[in-house]
Scaffold this motif. Structure first.
Motif, mmCIF file in Angstrom:
data_model
loop_
_atom_site.group_PDB
_atom_site.id
_atom_site.type_symbol
_atom_site.label_atom_id
_atom_site.label_comp_id
_atom_site.label_asym_id
_atom_site.label_seq_id
_atom_site.Cartn_x
_atom_site.Cartn_y
_atom_site.Cartn_z
ATOM 1 N N LEU A 39 -8.929 13.647 -16.696
ATOM 2 C CA LEU A 39 -10.050 12.526 -16.566
ATOM 3 C C LEU A 39 -9.404 11.333 -15.817
ATOM 4 C CD1 LEU A 39 -11.313 12.555 -20.247
ATOM 5 C CD2 LEU A 39 -12.516 13.451 -18.123
ATOM 6 N N GLU A 40 -10.200 10.790 -15.210
ATOM 7 C CA GLU A 40 -9.802 9.654 -14.419
ATOM 8 C C GLU A 40 -8.958 8.460 -15.155
ATOM 9 O OE1 GLU A 40 -11.934 5.487 -13.150
ATOM 10 O OE2 GLU A 40 -13.108 7.220 -12.357
ATOM 11 N N SER A 41 -9.224 8.480 -16.608
ATOM 12 C CA SER A 41 -8.646 7.192 -17.412
ATOM 13 C C SER A 41 -7.150 7.734 -17.621
ATOM 14 C CB SER A 41 -9.261 7.480 -18.776
ATOM 15 O OG SER A 41 -9.328 8.739 -19.346
ATOM 16 N N ALA A 42 -6.842 9.118 -17.753
ATOM 17 C CA ALA A 42 -5.362 9.396 -17.827
ATOM 18 C C ALA A 42 -4.563 8.965 -16.373
ATOM 19 C CB ALA A 42 -5.300 11.021 -17.799
ATOM 20 N N TYR A 43 -5.218 9.454 -15.460
ATOM 21 C CA TYR A 43 -4.456 8.771 -13.863
ATOM 22 C C TYR A 43 -4.328 7.209 -14.061
ATOM 23 C CZ TYR A 43 -5.468 13.792 -12.859
ATOM 24 O OH TYR A 43 -5.513 14.986 -12.642
ATOM 25 N N GLN A 44 -5.359 6.773 -14.235
ATOM 26 C CA GLN A 44 -5.354 5.226 -14.463
ATOM 27 C C GLN A 44 -4.319 4.600 -15.445
ATOM 28 O OE1 GLN A 44 -8.335 2.529 -16.529
ATOM 29 N NE2 GLN A 44 -8.955 2.124 -14.448
ATOM 30 N N GLU A 45 -4.122 5.176 -16.550
ATOM 31 C CA GLU A 45 -3.312 4.799 -17.569
ATOM 32 C C GLU A 45 -1.618 5.087 -16.869
ATOM 33 O OE1 GLU A 45 -1.749 2.974 -20.642
ATOM 34 O OE2 GLU A 45 -3.982 3.294 -20.534
ATOM 35 N N CYS A 46 -1.461 6.327 -16.310
ATOM 36 C CA CYS A 46 -0.130 6.459 -15.816
ATOM 37 C C CYS A 46 0.236 5.560 -14.532
ATOM 38 C CB CYS A 46 0.085 8.044 -15.564
ATOM 39 S SG CYS A 46 -0.205 9.120 -17.066
ATOM 40 N N LYS A 89 -10.581 7.829 -9.001
ATOM 41 C CA LYS A 89 -11.518 9.167 -9.297
ATOM 42 C C LYS A 89 -10.906 10.296 -9.817
ATOM 43 C CE LYS A 89 -15.134 6.210 -8.299
ATOM 44 N NZ LYS A 89 -15.836 5.769 -9.008
ATOM 45 N N SER A 90 -11.684 11.252 -10.252
ATOM 46 C CA SER A 90 -11.316 12.522 -10.437
ATOM 47 C C SER A 90 -12.582 13.473 -10.269
ATOM 48 C CB SER A 90 -10.686 12.801 -11.930
ATOM 49 O OG SER A 90 -10.196 14.144 -11.940
ATOM 50 N N THR A 110 0.987 -1.208 -0.032
ATOM 51 C CA THR A 110 0.065 -0.154 0.030
ATOM 52 C C THR A 110 1.018 1.056 -0.062
ATOM 53 O OG1 THR A 110 -1.834 -1.048 1.097
ATOM 54 C CG2 THR A 110 -1.865 1.375 1.252
ATOM 55 N N GLU A 111 1.965 1.156 0.845
ATOM 56 C CA GLU A 111 2.719 2.569 0.878
ATOM 57 C C GLU A 111 3.304 2.512 -0.608
ATOM 58 O OE1 GLU A 111 5.590 2.417 4.012
ATOM 59 O OE2 GLU A 111 4.054 1.708 5.465
ATOM 60 N N LYS A 112 4.074 1.659 -1.339
ATOM 61 C CA LYS A 112 4.503 1.726 -2.604
ATOM 62 C C LYS A 112 3.613 2.303 -3.602
ATOM 63 C CE LYS A 112 7.924 -1.802 -1.894
ATOM 64 N NZ LYS A 112 8.448 -3.025 -1.888
ATOM 65 N N VAL A 113 2.435 1.733 -3.352
ATOM 66 C CA VAL A 113 1.370 2.363 -4.455
ATOM 67 C C VAL A 113 0.876 3.605 -4.287
ATOM 68 C CG1 VAL A 113 -1.212 1.954 -5.096
ATOM 69 C CG2 VAL A 113 0.363 -0.148 -4.951
ATOM 70 N N ILE A 114 0.871 4.110 -2.791
ATOM 71 C CA ILE A 114 0.511 5.557 -2.561
ATOM 72 C C ILE A 114 1.565 6.386 -3.065
ATOM 73 C CG2 ILE A 114 0.161 7.136 -0.724
ATOM 74 C CD1 ILE A 114 -1.474 4.991 0.653
ATOM 75 N N GLY A 115 2.961 5.903 -3.056
ATOM 76 C CA GLY A 115 3.913 6.674 -3.408
ATOM 77 C C GLY A 115 4.013 6.892 -4.921
ATOM 78 N N SER A 116 3.552 5.740 -5.624
ATOM 79 C CA SER A 116 3.402 6.066 -7.031
ATOM 80 C C SER A 116 2.200 7.114 -7.672
ATOM 81 C CB SER A 116 3.209 4.317 -7.564
ATOM 82 O OG SER A 116 4.278 3.767 -7.551
ATOM 83 N N ALA A 117 1.162 6.856 -6.844
ATOM 84 C CA ALA A 117 0.282 7.554 -6.905
ATOM 85 C C ALA A 117 0.612 9.367 -6.939
ATOM 86 C CB ALA A 117 -0.926 7.462 -6.373
ATOM 87 N N ILE A 118 1.223 9.586 -5.687
ATOM 88 C CA ILE A 118 1.683 10.652 -5.554
ATOM 89 C C ILE A 118 2.657 11.048 -6.603
ATOM 90 C CG2 ILE A 118 3.208 12.188 -3.789
ATOM 91 C CD1 ILE A 118 2.012 10.360 -1.436
ATOM 92 N N LYS A 119 3.454 10.253 -7.226
ATOM 93 C CA LYS A 119 4.446 10.727 -8.287
ATOM 94 C C LYS A 119 3.597 11.023 -9.384
ATOM 95 C CE LYS A 119 8.400 9.008 -10.696
ATOM 96 N NZ LYS A 119 9.336 7.672 -10.795
ATOM 97 N N VAL A 120 2.520 10.212 -9.728
ATOM 98 C CA VAL A 120 1.689 10.605 -10.931
ATOM 99 C C VAL A 120 1.144 11.934 -10.537
ATOM 100 C CG1 VAL A 120 -0.254 10.062 -12.118
ATOM 101 C CG2 VAL A 120 1.363 8.098 -11.539
ATOM 102 N N HIS A 121 0.570 12.101 -9.496
ATOM 103 C CA HIS A 121 -0.252 13.360 -9.239
ATOM 104 C C HIS A 121 0.615 14.465 -9.328
ATOM 105 C CE1 HIS A 121 -2.419 16.594 -6.730
ATOM 106 N NE2 HIS A 121 -3.359 15.878 -7.331
ATOM 107 N N LYS A 122 1.936 14.456 -8.594
ATOM 108 C CA LYS A 122 2.839 15.651 -8.705
ATOM 109 C C LYS A 122 3.055 15.914 -10.304
ATOM 110 C CE LYS A 122 5.133 15.262 -4.517
ATOM 111 N NZ LYS A 122 6.740 15.105 -3.977
#
Length: 124
Positions: A27-34, A80-81, A8-20
Motif C-alpha cells: 500500500l502507498e501508506s507503507a512506502y510513505q512511512e518508510c 502512489k502504488s 531531488t537526487e537525494k530524495v530519489i536515491g532514498s525512494a530507490i532504497k525503500v523500493h529495493k
C-alpha cells in the motif's frame, strides 16, 4: 535551482532504497512511512500529510488537500502504488505546486519493477 536538483537526487536515491528493500505491491501508506523515516534519519525536514488550503476571496479554506511528503519546505512528493499514472495524478501534483507556491514536485509510483521508471518530475 541547483540546490533543488541536489535535493531531488537525494530524495530519489532514498525512494530507490525503500523500493529495493520492500519491492512493489504494498500500500502507498507503507512506502510513505518508510520514505518519511529514511528522509528524517538522513536529517531532512519532512512534513507528512501537509495540509494545503485553497484561498478564495482572501480566505483560506481547508478543502482536504494534503501533500504526502513535503521535504525541506520546498519539494512536494506525491506517492502512489498504482498500475500506471493517470492524468489526474499529474494534475494533483500541479495543483499542490500552485496552491502552495512550490516550484518542483515528484510523482512517485512504487508499484513498478524498477523505481526510476515510476518517477516523474513536475515543474510549476
Amino acid at each position: 535551482m541547483d540546490e533543488l536538483n541536489a535535493l531531488t537526487e537525494k530524495v530519489i536515491g532514498s525512494a530507490i532504497k525503500v523500493h529495493k528493500e520492500l519491492g512493489p505491491g504494498l500500500l502507498e501508506s507503507a512506502y510513505q512511512e518508510c520514505l518519511n523515516y529514511l528522509l528524517l534519519k538522513d536529517g531532512f525536514v519532512v512534513e507528512r500529510e501537509k495540509p494545503i488550503p485553497v484561498v478564495f476571496e482572501k480566505v483560506k479554506l481547508d478543502c482536504g488537500y494534503r501533500i504526502d511528503l513535503l521535504v525541506e519546505r520546498k519539494l512536494v512528493l506525491e506517492l502512489k502504488s498504482v498500475d500506471r499514472f493517470s492524468p489526474v495524478h499529474h494534475a494533483q501534483v500541479l495543483t499542490y505546486l500552485k496552491l502552495g507556491g512550490f516550484k518542483l514536485g515528484l510523482l512517485m509510483n512504487f508499484n513498478v519493477p524498477i523505481m526510476v521508471k515510476g518517477i516523474r518530475r513536475i515543474i510549476n
